[in-house]
Structures are given as structure tokens and as C-alpha cells.
Scaffold this active site. Structure first.
Site, mmCIF file in Angstrom:
data_model
loop_
_atom_site.group_PDB
_atom_site.id
_atom_site.type_symbol
_atom_site.label_atom_id
_atom_site.label_comp_id
_atom_site.label_asym_id
_atom_site.label_seq_id
_atom_site.Cartn_x
_atom_site.Cartn_y
_atom_site.Cartn_z
ATOM 1 N N LYS A 22 0.829 -1.208 0.000
ATOM 2 C CA LYS A 22 0.000 0.000 0.000
ATOM 3 C C LYS A 22 0.865 1.260 0.000
ATOM 4 O O LYS A 22 0.645 2.184 -0.788
ATOM 5 C CB LYS A 22 -0.912 0.020 1.229
ATOM 6 C CG LYS A 22 -1.715 1.308 1.380
ATOM 7 C CD LYS A 22 -2.463 1.380 2.692
ATOM 8 C CE LYS A 22 -1.625 1.935 3.821
ATOM 9 N NZ LYS A 22 -1.626 3.419 3.857
ATOM 10 N N ASN A 23 1.850 1.306 0.895
ATOM 11 C CA ASN A 23 2.639 2.523 1.050
ATOM 12 C C ASN A 23 3.514 2.806 -0.167
ATOM 13 O O ASN A 23 3.895 3.958 -0.399
ATOM 14 C CB ASN A 23 3.492 2.442 2.318
ATOM 15 C CG ASN A 23 2.659 2.527 3.576
ATOM 16 O OD1 ASN A 23 1.535 3.038 3.559
ATOM 17 N ND2 ASN A 23 3.189 2.025 4.680
ATOM 18 N N CYS A 116 -5.181 8.546 9.575
ATOM 19 C CA CYS A 116 -5.333 7.986 10.917
ATOM 20 C C CYS A 116 -4.947 9.009 11.987
ATOM 21 O O CYS A 116 -3.982 9.757 11.829
ATOM 22 C CB CYS A 116 -4.447 6.752 11.085
ATOM 23 S SG CYS A 116 -5.005 5.325 10.148
ATOM 24 N N ARG A 121 2.076 14.351 13.205
ATOM 25 C CA ARG A 121 2.751 14.126 11.917
ATOM 26 C C ARG A 121 2.775 15.394 11.070
ATOM 27 O O ARG A 121 2.191 15.465 9.995
ATOM 28 C CB ARG A 121 2.065 12.985 11.154
ATOM 29 C CG ARG A 121 2.107 11.687 11.901
ATOM 30 C CD ARG A 121 1.795 10.508 11.023
ATOM 31 N NE ARG A 121 0.396 10.433 10.668
ATOM 32 C CZ ARG A 121 -0.134 9.472 9.934
ATOM 33 N NH1 ARG A 121 0.631 8.517 9.461
ATOM 34 N NH2 ARG A 121 -1.413 9.440 9.657
ATOM 35 N N ASP A 305 4.529 0.572 11.993
ATOM 36 C CA ASP A 305 3.292 -0.011 11.473
ATOM 37 C C ASP A 305 3.089 -1.461 11.921
ATOM 38 O O ASP A 305 2.047 -2.052 11.632
ATOM 39 C CB ASP A 305 3.278 0.048 9.941
ATOM 40 C CG ASP A 305 2.843 1.414 9.422
ATOM 41 O OD1 ASP A 305 2.461 2.273 10.236
ATOM 42 O OD2 ASP A 305 2.884 1.610 8.188
ATOM 43 N N ARG A 397 -8.695 0.229 4.336
ATOM 44 C CA ARG A 397 -7.757 1.182 3.748
ATOM 45 C C ARG A 397 -6.420 0.515 3.426
ATOM 46 O O ARG A 397 -5.727 0.948 2.496
ATOM 47 C CB ARG A 397 -7.509 2.357 4.702
ATOM 48 C CG ARG A 397 -8.676 3.333 4.838
ATOM 49 C CD ARG A 397 -8.278 4.513 5.713
ATOM 50 N NE ARG A 397 -7.011 5.051 5.288
ATOM 51 C CZ ARG A 397 -6.015 5.394 6.110
ATOM 52 N NH1 ARG A 397 -6.155 5.264 7.417
ATOM 53 N NH2 ARG A 397 -4.892 5.880 5.633
#
Length: 418
Positions: A22-23, A116, A121, A305, A397
Site C-alpha cells: 500500500k505505502n 489515521c 505528523r 506499522d 484502507r
């Protein structure tokens, strides 16, 4: 809103195919803004975040097509340089269109991002880096207004701390900037290297791949390319935890062990047997689990993560563990939910003390963010009785076909439609 129902106590046995990362997919899609030519991405996961990024690119003028289930084709001229709040609020990675838009069109208006709620961040490093490259930036009513009247130019940028997103955004911007850009203390995550590999295939001049010092010499233009996205290392680690917490044995097909950094070594210390196989990994639990400490760090350290998933694994390990979160300041929101299921976890500042219990008990719980969602799935797989997980849109997601992958390995799991 959909829910997930799990009846725990069944060891997982079988094979799970690891989807594309995903990233990596999201930043590679943003790279499609750097050329009018077609960028073909293979091994694309079917995720809500990918859909959101597709919607964002489409409103910038980029045609996004799916020639097949695992392929995306991106291409077209940029017709709009504003990334609106209604889309950006859904996903923090939307900020990654800022660099490409600015370097291609010399202007961009991008909403401050959402995603999220695991910490502040801030995007300061993105903005300071772009300003060093000649951008003029102001914040206006929740938007980043950026212009580069004379185009972007190369600069030497030293990050005060490692930031994956800032490294990616500045790499994209520097690819078409005039001159040489040097990124010092750059992120080294596998997704960064995957992005650089794709950009090089598009004609970019980038050296230093896999190190904390990246050098990008800007080129006049980039062209189309075909690139296959790397397997998802976080999905790999997550399903490794699923095999271990249920006392099962699972082959993770397509996994790349070197991309997990310290995660696999830490799991091995806790009593998990991880062996490399042709084309993947085999994960099982040798005997019992025993408490093992972990501290999140930038790659190749223990991935933030993976913190929630590993904490759940330690919740049923013998003895105590200390899990320290050094990346995000608000990433223990899953702890109260795990404690509802019988876990014994106490948070002290940036650390959580986990005292293992023999078993967890099923309960209704609520997902608070993407990775925390799967920590509750893991707890449900290991628990006695029934667990109902609410707000699973977080799960969708970042994890593809969760219930199907787990059910194929023997889990009693189903999605309850709203």
C-alpha cells in the site's frame, strides 16, 4: 458500517498471498503526475486508499484505468492543481501530490492532510524542503498554497529526523528541478527504493538507493514506464503474527524477508519460527511465546506499522514485554480495546508494559486506526468466543480481502454488512 465477526481458537494453516505494498502504491501513483505519458503499475493492491488516490489524481486530470485486476494505467495532462479537502482528509498520503504538482506546473494548492489519528505528523519537513528548492509557501484556510515562479532548483536538504513522506515528496519534486538535490538523513524504507527504481525507469537521475543520502539530478522531462510494486512488508509481518498467535503454520507467498528489517528477528526472539522458502516465508510457532521487548525505529529498525500487531502477540506471551513507540506520540489507542478482551497492558508515556495472559476473551471492540484494526483481528483469532470489530473501514484502507485470506487458512471469520 460494516463489521467483522470472528470466532477464535482455530490455528491458521495454509498459504496466504502477499499483496502489493500500500505505502509503495500510493507514492508511485503520485509519480504519475510527473509525465503526460502512461505509467503502468503492476501488482497494485485493491484497497480503499488506492481508490482515494485514484479519485485525487482523476480530479487533477490524470486518467486512471485498470486494464486488469492488479494493474493501473495512469496518464494525461494536469488540468487542475488543487487537491481538495473532501478527498485529502481521507488519507494522509494525499500530501504526496504537492511535490509533483509544484515541479510540473509551478503551483499547487493542497489541503492539509487527514488519515489515521495516531499523532500530529506535521508536514513542516515537506514545506521547508520545498522552500529550500525555491518554492514560496503560505498556509491559507487549511490549505497549502505553493508557487515556484521561476521553477524549483536543486538544494542540499538535511532532515532533522527521518521522514518517509518528506523524503518521497522531495524526491518527486527534485526529479524535474533544475540542478542537483541532495537529501541527507533520508528515509531508507523499501518503499523509498521502490519509488526511486520506478523514477529511474521513467528517466530520472537518482543515486544512493538504500542509503540515507540520496542524490537527485533534475532532468528536463520524464517519460512513461512499467513498474511492478514490491510486496507489502507490513502485511507480511501482520500475517506472520496471525500464524504465531493462533499456533498455526502459514506460508506467506511473495514475501520478501529483507524488507521486514528488525521485525522478523524480534519475532524469532519471542518464539516464532520464521524460515525463508522459495518465493516467500514459512511462519509457525515453535512452542510457547515469551515476552520480548520492542522499540519502533525508522527502517531497518522495528516498523511502527507493526507495533500494534506485535503488542497483541505479546499479550498472550509468557512473561512481560515493553513496547516503546518512538515515531508517533498517539499510537496506543488500541490498548483499551485489547484490555477489554482480557489483555493486561499499561501505558506509561511512550511505552506500554504488556503482561501476558493465558488467553483472551471475545468481546465487541472498535477499530481506531489502520494498524490497530488488525491488532483486534489478531486478538479475535486467538480469543475464546466471539469478537465483533466495529469501524472496519480503517482495515479496508490497508489490507486486501482480509476475511477471505484468513478464512482460506481455517479462520472462522465473516464480514457483517451494514
Amino acid at each position: 458500517m460494516d463489521r467483522i465477526r470472528i470466532v477464535g481458537g482455530r490455528p491458521l494453516e495454509g498459504t496466504i498471498d502477499i499483496s502489493g505494498a500500500k505505502n509503495a502504491a500510493l507514492i508511485l501513483m503520485a509519480a504519475g503526475l510527473l509525465t503526460d505519458d502512461r505509467l503502468i503499475l503492476a501488482n497494485v493492491p485493491d484497497l480503499a486508499d488506492v481508490t482515494t488516490m485514484s479519485q485525487l489524481l482523476a480530479q487533477h486530470g490524470i486518467a486512471v484505468e485498470r486494464p486488469s485486476a492488479r494493474t493501473l494505467s495512469l496518464g494525461g495532462a494536469i488540468t487542475n492543481t488543487e487537491a481538495p479537502y473532501d478527498i485529502v482528509r481521507k488519507m494522509r498520503a494525499s500530501i504526496l501530490v504537492l511535490g509533483p504538482l509544484l515541479t510540473r506546473t509551478r503551483e499547487a494548492r493542497v489541503s492539509l492532510p487527514g488519515g489515521c489519528a495516531i499523532g500530529t505528523r506535521p508536514v513542516d519537513l515537506h514545506l521547508k524542503g520545498l522552500e529550500a528548492m525555491g518554492a514560496e509557501i503560505r498556509l491559507d484556510a487549511g490549505y497549502i498554497d505553493a508557487t515556484a515562479p521561476h521553477g524549483l532548483h536543486g538544494a542540499t536538504i538535511t532532515f532533522p529526523f527521518v521522514s518517509v513522506g518528506a523524503t518521497e515528496n522531495l524526491m518527486l519534486a527534485a526529479s524535474l528541478a533544475e540542478g542537483e538535490t541532495i537529501l541527507i538523513n533520508a528515509a531508507r524504507e523499501p518503499e523509498i527504493t521502490d519509488l526511486a527504481t520506478c523514477l529511474i525507469a521513467m528517466g530520472a537521475d537518482i543515486t544512493g538507493l538504500g542509503t540515507d543520502r540520496l542524490t537527485i539530478v533534475g532532468v528536463k522531462s520524464l517519460h512513461g514506464a512499467t513498474h511492478s510494486i514490491i510486496p507489502d512488508r507490513i502485511e507480511t509481518g501482520t500475517y506472520a503474527c496471525a500464524a504465531a498467535i493462533t499456533g498455526g503454520a502459514v506460508t506467506l507467498r511473495g514475501a520478501r524477508p529483507n524488507d521486514l528489517g528488525a521485525v522478523l528477528a524480534t519475532m524469532a526472539q519471542a518464539g516464532v519460527d520464521v524460515t525463508e522458502t522459495p518465493g516467500g516465508l514459512h511462519v509457525s510457532r515453535r512452542n510457547g511465546l515469551h515476552g520480548t521487548d520492542a522499540m519502533t525505529e525508522p527502517f531497518p529498525g522495528f516498523a511502527t506499522d507493526m507495533q500494534a500487531q506485535f503488542m497483541t502477540l505479546m499479550a498472550v506471551a509468557e512473561g512481560a514485554s515493553m513496547i516503546t513507540e518512538s515515531i508517533f506520540e498517539n499510537r496506543f489507542m488500541h490498548v483499551p480495546e485489547l484490555n477489554r478482551m482480557g489483555a493486561r497492558i499499561n501505558v506509561h508515556g511512550s511505552s506500554a508494559i504488556v503482561r501476558g495472559v493465558p488467553t483472551l476473551a471475545g468481546a465487541p471492540v472498535m477499530a481506531t486506526d489502520l494498524r490497530a484494526s488488525f491488532s483486534l483481528v489478531l486478538a479475535g483469532l486467538a480469543a475464546r468466543g466471539e469478537t465483533i470489530i466495529n469501524r472496519v473501514y480503517h482495515l479496508d484502507r490497508g489490507y486486501e480481502a482480509v476475511e477471505h485470506k484468513l478464512a482460506a487458512c481455517g479462520a472462522q471469520i465473516e464480514r457483517l454488512a451494514a
